[in-house]
Write a protein that holds these residues in place. Structure first.
Motif, PDB file in Angstrom:
ATOM      1  N   SER A  13     -17.498  -2.211  14.159  1.00 48.54           N
ATOM      2  CA  SER A  13     -16.248  -3.156  14.199  1.00 48.54           C
ATOM      3  C   SER A  13     -14.927  -3.167  13.735  1.00 48.54           C
ATOM      4  O   SER A  13     -14.341  -3.505  13.362  1.00 48.54           O
ATOM      5  N   ASP A  14     -14.399  -1.715  14.208  1.00 47.66           N
ATOM      6  CA  ASP A  14     -13.522  -1.090  13.587  1.00 47.66           C
ATOM      7  C   ASP A  14     -12.667  -1.743  14.802  1.00 47.66           C
ATOM      8  O   ASP A  14     -11.639  -2.247  14.145  1.00 47.66           O
ATOM      9  N   ALA A  15     -12.207  -2.430  15.617  1.00 46.29           N
ATOM     10  CA  ALA A  15     -11.574  -2.489  16.350  1.00 46.29           C
ATOM     11  C   ALA A  15     -11.372  -4.337  16.348  1.00 46.29           C
ATOM     12  O   ALA A  15      -9.814  -4.694  16.231  1.00 46.29           O
ATOM     13  N   LEU A  53      -9.096  -3.272  12.773  1.00 48.47           N
ATOM     14  CA  LEU A  53      -7.801  -3.410  13.007  1.00 48.47           C
ATOM     15  C   LEU A  53      -7.274  -3.978  13.420  1.00 48.47           C
ATOM     16  O   LEU A  53      -5.962  -4.325  13.468  1.00 48.47           O
ATOM     17  N   ALA A  54      -7.554  -5.349  14.677  1.00 49.60           N
ATOM     18  CA  ALA A  54      -7.038  -6.113  15.204  1.00 49.60           C
ATOM     19  C   ALA A  54      -6.574  -7.276  13.989  1.00 49.60           C
ATOM     20  O   ALA A  54      -5.168  -7.556  13.929  1.00 49.60           O
ATOM     21  N   LYS A  55      -7.475  -7.453  12.752  1.00 50.95           N
ATOM     22  CA  LYS A  55      -7.004  -8.367  12.390  1.00 50.95           C
ATOM     23  C   LYS A  55      -5.448  -8.097  10.755  1.00 50.95           C
ATOM     24  O   LYS A  55      -4.819  -8.394  10.657  1.00 50.95           O
ATOM     25  N   ILE A  56      -5.632  -6.239  10.754  1.00 50.86           N
ATOM     26  CA  ILE A  56      -4.702  -5.515  10.648  1.00 50.86           C
ATOM     27  C   ILE A  56      -3.493  -5.984  11.453  1.00 50.86           C
ATOM     28  O   ILE A  56      -1.967  -6.000  10.707  1.00 50.86           O
ATOM     29  N   GLN A  57      -3.565  -5.946  12.609  1.00 48.49           N
ATOM     30  CA  GLN A  57      -2.400  -5.782  13.281  1.00 48.49           C
ATOM     31  C   GLN A  57      -1.904  -7.945  13.469  1.00 48.49           C
ATOM     32  O   GLN A  57      -0.476  -7.923  13.380  1.00 48.49           O
ATOM     33  N   HIS A  58      -2.414  -8.435  12.953  1.00 49.90           N
ATOM     34  CA  HIS A  58      -2.127 -10.154  13.111  1.00 49.90           C
ATOM     35  C   HIS A  58      -1.610 -10.413  11.970  1.00 49.90           C
ATOM     36  O   HIS A  58      -0.441 -10.881  11.642  1.00 49.90           O
ATOM     37  N   LEU A  59      -1.624  -9.710  10.459  1.00 53.45           N
ATOM     38  CA  LEU A  59      -1.189  -9.652   9.294  1.00 53.45           C
ATOM     39  C   LEU A  59       0.367  -8.739   9.645  1.00 53.45           C
ATOM     40  O   LEU A  59       1.252  -9.700   9.255  1.00 53.45           O
ATOM     41  N   VAL A  60       0.485  -7.899  10.110  1.00 52.96           N
ATOM     42  CA  VAL A  60       1.174  -7.415  10.750  1.00 52.96           C
ATOM     43  C   VAL A  60       2.517  -8.345  10.959  1.00 52.96           C
ATOM     44  O   VAL A  60       3.595  -8.712  10.925  1.00 52.96           O
ATOM     45  N   VAL A  91     -10.850   2.843   9.252  1.00 49.13           N
ATOM     46  CA  VAL A  91      -9.774   0.966   8.783  1.00 49.13           C
ATOM     47  C   VAL A  91      -9.564   1.742   8.015  1.00 49.13           C
ATOM     48  O   VAL A  91      -7.740   0.832   7.890  1.00 49.13           O
ATOM     49  N   LEU A  92     -10.304   1.903   6.928  1.00 52.87           N
ATOM     50  CA  LEU A  92      -8.896   2.461   5.103  1.00 52.87           C
ATOM     51  C   LEU A  92      -7.451   3.383   6.066  1.00 52.87           C
ATOM     52  O   LEU A  92      -7.389   2.359   5.441  1.00 52.87           O
ATOM     53  N   GLU A  93      -7.641   4.163   6.069  1.00 43.07           N
ATOM     54  CA  GLU A  93      -6.103   4.989   5.867  1.00 43.07           C
ATOM     55  C   GLU A  93      -5.631   4.069   7.231  1.00 43.07           C
ATOM     56  O   GLU A  93      -4.165   4.161   6.881  1.00 43.07           O
TER      57      GLU A  93
END
Length: 469
Positions: free
Chosen positions: A343-345, A348-355, A395-397
């Motif tokens: 599920s990492d991808a 990570l996409a959620k993180i990028q969306h927040l940015v 994901v955490l890092e």
């Protein structure tokens, strides 16, 4: 695309720097005769946050902020404290640096002082005299305000409106002027006051001239952004424009930014030293966590007023702790995280969306109120992810480093506390460095530990350490 509300045009404009990828930014600094109060600190924090966001967006920012170290208030303080004016200035410049460091304000690229630019100021005034924008009157030098056709544009006032107010002023200085609207570029010397020799007589600079001189000398005849408190729009910044553009014939600043006031009390009065309703940063950083004070000031949109009260500070502390908890919870889960998950991808996409959402909000005139709302959403997602049965180191890092990057825009930095074993490892490395006579590394480790509140004691039995109380 970043948009900035330009006080001069009273609308948001797309930001296009003079030089691609670089920003020339000048912010009016303090008059150093006392400790700065929360209102002064708000301006410093607001423009430090603007600077940090510009750097986050990849710009190289040449950030200049002056110290006014020649002024009537400094001269009065010198007499009261039985010091010289330079001694008073030195004392409170040092205090400013200590207080703003506590608030995690980045030092300006240059902090020019008036006393270091007297020759430049005299030369600048002489050009204005030669161009007949200024005139000498009994040792003083005044600027012919009415000669500058767009005077009043920044503060949205007409010459006629200004004339009514100026005509009501009285005193010796008004009698020396050709026109009540004219303002001083140079003040003739008075007995027992600091002064310098100029072609038109001994004296010292007026307040407004200093920023025109230092900004154009250090950043060029046209700069990208000029900032300061809302109270500086008139007359200070209005006069800066008149002086600078009369001398150079060029636009002085392309974007003018002004931060709102800090208010206090039930009547929401503006905090100011003249009203005596102020609280100093020097006092506050000793009473509460400086990061809470920074967070309180940085997360309100810079153009809006901030209401200072115990309640609003407590709310800021609570919100900051929520963010810290999310960051630390994610750090705790690193201990049992697997390296990666299918599920990492997606995560990570959620993180990028927040940015991307954070950037969109902050691009809109540095809207920190909306920007921090996105960070709160980030914290909520981080908590939910950390509660999952299986979590990924990848994901955490990425989440923790990105979370920190966004918070750094607000001047907030979450530090990891050193574990005892890590401290022991660093001490062992330091001891080996000393044996190898690598004193630079030895000192570096000592300083690193000191910054973390770890005190080293070298004894015949070995190095001991303790945490500062």
């Amino acid at each position: 695309m970043i948009k900035i509300y330009n006080t001069l045009t009273r609308q948001k404009e797309e930001f296009h720097p003079i030089e691609e990828g670089k920003v020339r930014m000048y912010v009016c600094g303090p008059t150093v005769y006392n400790y700065i109060h929360i209102g002064n600190g708000r301006s410093t924090v607001a423009f430090d946050t603007v600077r940090r966001y510009l750097e986050f967006r990849g710009y190289e920012v040449n950030y200049v902020s002056n110290f006014t170290d020649v002024d009537d208030k400094i001269i009065r303080a010198a007499k009261e404290l039985e010091l010289t004016a330079p001694e008073v200035a030195d004392r409170f410049i040092q205090a400013f640096k200590e207080d703003t460091q506590a608030l995690n304000v980045k030092p300006a690229c240059t902090h020019p002082r008036v006393m270091d630019h007297i020759d430049d100021i005299i030369a600048f005034i002489q050009v204005l005299i030669d161009k007949e924008y200024a005139y000498i009157s009994e040792g003083d030098v005044y600027y012919r305000t009415r000669k500058f056709s767009t005077y009043g544009q920044l503060s949205d006032q007409s010459i006629d409106e200004l004339e009514v107010g100026a005509s009501q002023r009285t005193g010796v200085e008004q009698q020396m002027k050709e026109d009540p609207l004219d303002f001083a570029l140079w003040k003739s010397a008075k007995a027992d006051e600091i002064s310098w020799e100029a072609p038109w007589g001994s004296g010292r600079p007026g307040w407004h001239i200093e920023c025109s001189v230092m900004a154009t000398k250090l950043l060029g005849e046209t700069i990208d952004i000029h900032g300061g408190g809302q109270d500086l729009e008139f007359p200070h910044h209005e006069n800066e424009i008149a002086q600078s553009e009369a001398k150079t014939g060029k636009t002085f600043a392309n974007y003018w930014m002004h931060n709102g006031f800090v208010t206090i009390g039930e009547a929401d009065d503006k905090m100011s030293k003249s009203l005596g309703n102020f609280v100093t940063v020097h006092e506050m950083v000793q009473q509460i966590d400086p990061q809470v004070l920074r967070f309180f000031m940085a997360t309100t949109h810079y153009r809006r007023p901030i209401r200072y009260s115990e309640k609003t500070l407590t709310e800021a502390g609570t919100n900051l702790q929520r963010l810290r908890n999310a960051y630390e919870n994610a750090g705790f889960r690193l201990a049992d995280a697997v390296h990666s998950l299918p599920s990492d991808a997606e995560e990570l996409a959620k993180i990028q969306h927040l940015v991307e959402r954070f950037t969109e909000e902050m691009d809109d005139d540095f809207n920190t109120a909306n920007g921090i709302t996105v960070v709160y959403e980030f914290a909520k997602w981080l908590n939910l992810y950390s509660e999952q049965k299986e979590v990924s180191v990848v994901v955490l890092e990425k989440a923790r480093s990105t979370f920190n990057q966004l918070l750094e825009v607000f001047g907030i930095a979450f530090k990891e506390e050193l574990l005892d074993a890590e401290i022991d490892e660093l001490i062992a490395e330091r001891n080996q460095a000393r044996k190898d006579k690598n004193f630079a590394r030895s000192d570096e480790i000592r300083d690193l530990l000191k910054a973390e509140g770890i005190v080293l004691e070298d004894t015949p039995q070995g190095t001991r350490w303790r945490k500062e109380a």
